[in-house]
Design an enzyme around this catalytic site. Structure first.
Site, PDB file in Angstrom:
ATOM      1  N   SER A 124      43.624  42.900  52.758  1.00 56.89           N
ATOM      2  CA  SER A 124      43.522  41.510  53.207  1.00 56.89           C
ATOM      3  C   SER A 124      44.321  41.316  54.477  1.00 56.89           C
ATOM      4  O   SER A 124      45.357  41.981  54.681  1.00 56.89           O
ATOM      5  CB  SER A 124      44.083  40.607  52.095  1.00 56.89           C
ATOM      6  OG  SER A 124      44.291  39.314  52.581  1.00 56.89           O
ATOM      7  N   TYR A 148      51.314  38.628  46.133  1.00 54.82           N
ATOM      8  CA  TYR A 148      49.923  39.093  46.261  1.00 54.82           C
ATOM      9  C   TYR A 148      49.792  39.975  47.504  1.00 54.82           C
ATOM     10  O   TYR A 148      49.257  41.096  47.443  1.00 54.82           O
ATOM     11  CB  TYR A 148      48.970  37.887  46.353  1.00 54.82           C
ATOM     12  CG  TYR A 148      47.592  38.257  46.850  1.00 54.82           C
ATOM     13  CD1 TYR A 148      46.735  39.032  46.067  1.00 54.82           C
ATOM     14  CD2 TYR A 148      47.142  37.850  48.113  1.00 54.82           C
ATOM     15  CE1 TYR A 148      45.466  39.385  46.532  1.00 54.82           C
ATOM     16  CE2 TYR A 148      45.884  38.195  48.581  1.00 54.82           C
ATOM     17  CZ  TYR A 148      45.050  38.971  47.787  1.00 54.82           C
ATOM     18  OH  TYR A 148      43.810  39.331  48.255  1.00 54.82           O
ATOM     19  N   LYS A 152      48.960  44.262  48.093  1.00 56.51           N
ATOM     20  CA  LYS A 152      47.966  44.867  49.000  1.00 56.51           C
ATOM     21  C   LYS A 152      48.653  45.885  49.917  1.00 56.51           C
ATOM     22  O   LYS A 152      48.138  46.982  50.157  1.00 56.51           O
ATOM     23  CB  LYS A 152      47.269  43.790  49.831  1.00 56.51           C
ATOM     24  CG  LYS A 152      46.401  42.857  49.030  1.00 56.51           C
ATOM     25  CD  LYS A 152      45.186  43.580  48.457  1.00 56.51           C
ATOM     26  CE  LYS A 152      44.315  42.690  47.606  1.00 56.51           C
ATOM     27  NZ  LYS A 152      43.295  43.418  46.860  1.00 56.51           N
TER      28      LYS A 152
HETATM   29  P1  NAD Z   1      36.948  38.178  42.293  1.00 55.49           P
HETATM   30  O1  NAD Z   1      38.048  37.701  41.421  1.00 55.49           O
HETATM   31  O2  NAD Z   1      35.700  37.364  42.371  1.00 55.49           O
HETATM   32  O3  NAD Z   1      36.540  39.677  41.896  1.00 55.49           O
HETATM   33  C1  NAD Z   1      37.455  40.572  41.317  1.00 55.49           C
HETATM   34  C2  NAD Z   1      36.766  41.236  40.127  1.00 55.49           C
HETATM   35  O4  NAD Z   1      37.673  42.185  39.545  1.00 55.49           O
HETATM   36  C3  NAD Z   1      36.387  40.255  39.029  1.00 55.49           C
HETATM   37  O5  NAD Z   1      35.050  40.504  38.629  1.00 55.49           O
HETATM   38  C4  NAD Z   1      37.370  40.551  37.895  1.00 55.49           C
HETATM   39  O6  NAD Z   1      36.820  40.289  36.618  1.00 55.49           O
HETATM   40  C5  NAD Z   1      37.658  42.023  38.124  1.00 55.49           C
HETATM   41  N1  NAD Z   1      38.978  42.458  37.641  1.00 55.49           N
HETATM   42  C6  NAD Z   1      40.178  41.869  37.866  1.00 55.49           C
HETATM   43  N2  NAD Z   1      41.154  42.569  37.269  1.00 55.49           N
HETATM   44  C7  NAD Z   1      40.568  43.640  36.671  1.00 55.49           C
HETATM   45  C8  NAD Z   1      41.057  44.735  35.901  1.00 55.49           C
HETATM   46  N3  NAD Z   1      42.360  44.860  35.602  1.00 55.49           N
HETATM   47  N4  NAD Z   1      40.168  45.658  35.439  1.00 55.49           N
HETATM   48  C9  NAD Z   1      38.840  45.535  35.715  1.00 55.49           C
HETATM   49  N5  NAD Z   1      38.331  44.507  36.435  1.00 55.49           N
HETATM   50  C10 NAD Z   1      39.184  43.581  36.911  1.00 55.49           C
HETATM   51  O7  NAD Z   1      37.571  38.387  43.762  1.00 55.49           O
HETATM   52  P2  NAD Z   1      36.854  38.610  45.162  1.00 55.49           P
HETATM   53  O8  NAD Z   1      37.006  37.373  45.958  1.00 55.49           O
HETATM   54  O9  NAD Z   1      35.521  39.189  44.973  1.00 55.49           O
HETATM   55  O10 NAD Z   1      37.849  39.682  45.788  1.00 55.49           O
HETATM   56  C11 NAD Z   1      37.637  41.061  45.629  1.00 55.49           C
HETATM   57  C12 NAD Z   1      38.796  41.817  46.241  1.00 55.49           C
HETATM   58  O11 NAD Z   1      38.942  41.454  47.610  1.00 55.49           O
HETATM   59  C13 NAD Z   1      40.149  41.541  45.585  1.00 55.49           C
HETATM   60  O12 NAD Z   1      40.873  42.747  45.522  1.00 55.49           O
HETATM   61  C14 NAD Z   1      40.810  40.565  46.540  1.00 55.49           C
HETATM   62  O13 NAD Z   1      42.219  40.654  46.501  1.00 55.49           O
HETATM   63  C15 NAD Z   1      40.276  41.044  47.880  1.00 55.49           C
HETATM   64  N6  NAD Z   1      40.260  39.984  48.898  1.00 55.49           N
HETATM   65  C16 NAD Z   1      39.592  38.813  48.630  1.00 55.49           C
HETATM   66  C17 NAD Z   1      39.597  37.795  49.568  1.00 55.49           C
HETATM   67  C18 NAD Z   1      38.875  36.492  49.275  1.00 55.49           C
HETATM   68  O14 NAD Z   1      39.122  35.515  49.960  1.00 55.49           O
HETATM   69  N7  NAD Z   1      37.976  36.424  48.324  1.00 55.49           N
HETATM   70  C19 NAD Z   1      40.277  37.962  50.777  1.00 55.49           C
HETATM   71  C20 NAD Z   1      40.933  39.162  51.019  1.00 55.49           C
HETATM   72  C21 NAD Z   1      40.916  40.180  50.068  1.00 55.49           C
HETATM   73  C1  UD1 Z   2      44.361  32.111  51.370  1.00 59.38           C
HETATM   74  C2  UD1 Z   2      45.566  32.914  50.943  1.00 59.38           C
HETATM   75  C3  UD1 Z   2      45.453  34.312  51.512  1.00 59.38           C
HETATM   76  C4  UD1 Z   2      44.139  34.969  51.079  1.00 59.38           C
HETATM   77  C5  UD1 Z   2      42.989  34.061  51.528  1.00 59.38           C
HETATM   78  C6  UD1 Z   2      41.674  34.606  51.036  1.00 59.38           C
HETATM   79  C7  UD1 Z   2      47.358  31.229  50.716  1.00 59.38           C
HETATM   80  C8  UD1 Z   2      48.642  30.711  51.263  1.00 59.38           C
HETATM   81  N1  UD1 Z   2      46.773  32.244  51.398  1.00 59.38           N
HETATM   82  O1  UD1 Z   2      44.367  32.093  52.759  1.00 59.38           O
HETATM   83  O2  UD1 Z   2      46.529  35.116  51.086  1.00 59.38           O
HETATM   84  O3  UD1 Z   2      43.986  36.246  51.651  1.00 59.38           O
HETATM   85  O4  UD1 Z   2      43.176  32.758  50.956  1.00 59.38           O
HETATM   86  O5  UD1 Z   2      40.622  33.943  51.667  1.00 59.38           O
HETATM   87  O6  UD1 Z   2      46.883  30.785  49.672  1.00 59.38           O
HETATM   88  N2  UD1 Z   2      42.878  24.034  53.115  1.00 59.38           N
HETATM   89  C9  UD1 Z   2      42.857  22.659  53.005  1.00 59.38           C
HETATM   90  N3  UD1 Z   2      42.536  22.117  51.788  1.00 59.38           N
HETATM   91  C10 UD1 Z   2      42.233  22.884  50.699  1.00 59.38           C
HETATM   92  C11 UD1 Z   2      42.251  24.296  50.821  1.00 59.38           C
HETATM   93  C12 UD1 Z   2      42.590  24.837  52.050  1.00 59.38           C
HETATM   94  O7  UD1 Z   2      43.125  21.943  53.969  1.00 59.38           O
HETATM   95  O8  UD1 Z   2      41.965  22.322  49.613  1.00 59.38           O
HETATM   96  C13 UD1 Z   2      43.187  24.634  54.438  1.00 59.38           C
HETATM   97  C14 UD1 Z   2      44.409  25.537  54.423  1.00 59.38           C
HETATM   98  O9  UD1 Z   2      45.578  24.818  54.664  1.00 59.38           O
HETATM   99  C15 UD1 Z   2      44.053  26.532  55.563  1.00 59.38           C
HETATM  100  C16 UD1 Z   2      42.523  26.606  55.495  1.00 59.38           C
HETATM  101  O10 UD1 Z   2      42.092  25.440  54.802  1.00 59.38           O
HETATM  102  O11 UD1 Z   2      44.412  25.981  56.808  1.00 59.38           O
HETATM  103  C17 UD1 Z   2      42.021  27.836  54.750  1.00 59.38           C
HETATM  104  O12 UD1 Z   2      42.643  27.884  53.476  1.00 59.38           O
HETATM  105  P1  UD1 Z   2      42.219  28.956  52.352  1.00 59.38           P
HETATM  106  O13 UD1 Z   2      40.741  28.944  52.200  1.00 59.38           O
HETATM  107  O14 UD1 Z   2      43.057  28.711  51.152  1.00 59.38           O
HETATM  108  O15 UD1 Z   2      42.571  30.353  53.022  1.00 59.38           O
HETATM  109  P2  UD1 Z   2      43.967  30.891  53.632  1.00 59.38           P
HETATM  110  O16 UD1 Z   2      45.019  29.881  53.558  1.00 59.38           O
HETATM  111  O17 UD1 Z   2      43.669  31.476  54.961  1.00 59.38           O
END
Ligand code: NAD
Ligand code: UD1
Length: 342
Positions: A124, A148, A152
């Site tokens: 991330s 978190y 990573k």
């Molecule tokens: P998500 O929660 O939708 O998907 C994660 C999946 O992993 C789920 O299906 C959950 O059931 C499964 N899981 C969790 N713990 C487990 C375990 N111990 N054993 C087996 N399965 C398990 O999340 P996502 O948004 O699809 O994110 C996927 C990955 O990308 C994560 O590692 C997250 O940290 C990373 N990531 C997500 C974002 C975002 O904004 N969505 C941003 C940056 C990085």
């Molecule tokens: C958040 C996580 C980041 C993670 C990312 C995944 C925090 C502090 N950071 O990032 O670690 O990798 O999600 O996508 O939680 N906002 C509002 N109202 C809301 C929600 C968000 O104004 O109800 C604003 C936030 O202040 C920010 C922007 O929208 O400026 C994006 O927020 P969000 O979607 O939560 O993502 P990040 O903060 O970038």
């Protein structure tokens, strides 16, 4: 290729699974369904018209995991499974270290036992911490500011040490910026449990009437309109980025960290306006205090992804918002009341 996808039922995993199947790879999903619904996989099966294996396995269960990985014999593992809520990681840090760090160690051990030498890891942009300069490139110092983000960072380091044990090993550490959007069919999308933490799913639930109004966290940031700026990337582009990483790992050895973002940022107010235009719905909002731990602005330098993987994000904010509305309006309750495992 034989591709094993941990967390394949989740938001990004289900979209990537669909791209992997469309590219004619054989796939196996490992998921404990703690934050996802099995119906996501049923829908991927329908959309792809391709069979794939499903193992309901927890990463922390070493013997079950070793069995699942050995049974499938993957060429490459794409590792999404883990916990991802920043606030929860501050109140329950040990759960985050256990699921994310310990779970990854178990996975790498199972890969070693099965002779699998390549991994694509979901990292991330949060590993960079407070920006020392923008855009973030992959050489930016890594100083994550919450548990978190530290999981990573530690996992990236563990994978580097794992890969250093054998010159035939390869890893892609993909640092996602802010994934949003849904598959064009509207059949799969983001369906967070409870009240969403992130901006886009919150906006979508206001637009569909499940929540009253959005709180905009701060309008006094150092940005053009005072609201936070982020690099939002369409989940379809992200899925294609994983395919590009899989292709690269077929010949590339060693460990590479790669940003997956678009290279430009949008403010919260710009996101609201774009969503209203794409959906034709009002998104009422109120300005609220800043959220603890938020950064004013950040976006990616995406050039390394282009050089190394031949990948660039293609889809803009209008496509992102339209796809979210298509998913949310067809599935106002997401995947519905789910039998998600606890
Ligand atoms: P998500 O929660 O939708 O998907 C994660 C999946 O992993 C789920 O299906 C959950 O059931 C499964 N899981 C969790 N713990 C487990 C375990 N111990 N054993 C087996 N399965 C398990 O999340 P996502 O948004 O699809 O994110 C996927 C990955 O990308 C994560 O590692 C997250 O940290 C990373 N990531 C997500 C974002 C975002 O904004 N969505 C941003 C940056 C990085
Ligand atoms: C958040 C996580 C980041 C993670 C990312 C995944 C925090 C502090 N950071 O990032 O670690 O990798 O999600 O996508 O939680 N906002 C509002 N109202 C809301 C929600 C968000 O104004 O109800 C604003 C936030 O202040 C920010 C922007 O929208 O400026 C994006 O927020 P969000 O979607 O939560 O993502 P990040 O903060 O970038």
């Amino acid at each position: 290729m034989r591709i094993l996808i941990t967390g394949g039922a989740g938001y990004i995993g289900s979209h990537t699974l669909l791209s992997v199947l469309a590219a004619d790879h054989q796939a196996c999903v490992i998921d404990n369904f703690s934050n996802s619904h099995p119906d996501a996989l049923t829908r991927v099966g329908r959309l792809s018209n391709r069979p794939f294996d499903i193992h309901q396995t927890d990463l922390r269960d070493g013997s079950a995991l070793t069995e699942s990985v050995a049974a499938f014999r993957p060429d490459i593992v794409v590792h999404f499974a883990g916990l991802k809520a920043v606030g929860e990681s501050e109140s329950h840090p040990l759960s985050y270290y256990e699921q994310n760090v310990f779970g990854t160690i178990r996975l790498l051990q199972a890969m070693d036992a099965a002779g699998c030498r390549s991994i694509v890891f979901s990292s991330s942009a949060t590993v960079y911490g407070t920006p020392q300069y923008l855009p973030y490139d992959e050489a930016h110092p890594l100083q994550p500011v919450n548990p978190y983000g530290r999981t990573k960072y530690f996992i990236e380091e563990i994978i580097r040490d794992w890969a250093a044990t054998d010159p035939a090993k390869g890893a892609m550490l993909l640092r996602y910026f802010n994934p949003v959007g849904a598959h064009e069919s509207g059949q799969i999308g983001e369906d967070p449990m409870g009240v969403p933490n992130n901006l886009m799913p919150y906006i979508a639930r206001v637009a569909v009437g499940r929540l009253d109004r959005l709180q905009v966290f701060g309008d006094d940031y150092d940005t053009d309109d005072g609201t936070g700026v982020r690099d939002y990337i369409h989940v379809t582009d992200l899925a294609e980025g994983h395919l590009a990483a899989i292709n690269c790992l077929q010949h590339h050895r060693g460990v590479e960290a790669v940003n997956l973002g678009t290279g430009s940022g949008l403010s919260v107010l710009q996101m609201i306006a774009a969503f209203e235009a794409a959906s034709g719905k009002d998104v009422p909002y109120a300005i609220a205090p800043r959220r603890k731990g938020d950064i004013d602005k950040f976006w990616a330098d995406p050039e390394r992804a282009h050089r190394l993987l031949g990948w660039r994000a293609r889809l803009g904010i209008d496509a992102m918002c339209r796809s979210v509305w298509n998913w949310q309006s067809q599935n106002p309750d997401g995947y519905g009341e789910s039998p998600r495992a606890g």
